[in-house]
Design an enzyme around this catalytic site. Sequence first.
Site, mmCIF file in Angstrom:
data_model
loop_
_atom_site.group_PDB
_atom_site.id
_atom_site.type_symbol
_atom_site.label_atom_id
_atom_site.label_comp_id
_atom_site.label_asym_id
_atom_site.label_seq_id
_atom_site.Cartn_x
_atom_site.Cartn_y
_atom_site.Cartn_z
ATOM 1 N N HIS A 264 0.845 -1.192 0.000
ATOM 2 C CA HIS A 264 0.000 0.000 0.000
ATOM 3 C C HIS A 264 0.882 1.245 0.000
ATOM 4 C CE1 HIS A 264 0.721 -1.010 4.244
ATOM 5 N NE2 HIS A 264 0.545 0.272 4.537
ATOM 6 N N HIS B 97 0.822 5.344 1.087
ATOM 7 C CA HIS B 97 0.180 6.427 1.831
ATOM 8 C C HIS B 97 0.328 7.714 1.018
ATOM 9 C CE1 HIS B 97 0.152 4.280 5.796
ATOM 10 N NE2 HIS B 97 1.140 3.620 5.196
#
Length: 139
Positions: free
Chosen positions: A99, A101
């Site tokens: 992932h 951010h």
Amino acid sequence: MEECDFCSIASGRAPANVIWEDEASLAFFPLRPAAVGHTLVIPKSHYEDLFETPQPTLSSLIQAVTLVGRGLRAALGPDGLNVINSAGEAASQTVFHVHVHVVPRWHGDHFGDIWPPNDAYASEVKDEIAEMVRQTLSP
């Protein structure tokens, strides 16, 4: 193997405040945001980290990150954005589903500098490390 939290979100089995998605990627607000607008962008397919993720998925992911970043800039008008990926526990990765951010930043916000000050490496050390890396990248 138990399904990861992000896979549950990507499949719609767990709730999330989704702000954008396409066939390959999903963007949503984390449960504990670091700033207003802090967004996580994930591939819908499970890969543990950036280095396990195949190139086509990485390409889709970076396109999604760019799109979301542009949307955050247009909506919130931050002074800047941090785009952060952590790979591995030592790098503070806590959810082992790749992932990114995307964190809106403003001058004088509560973050401060994200890079700690450090002493410069000696040029001999830089040269030695550079050569070691070059060797691993050579065909």
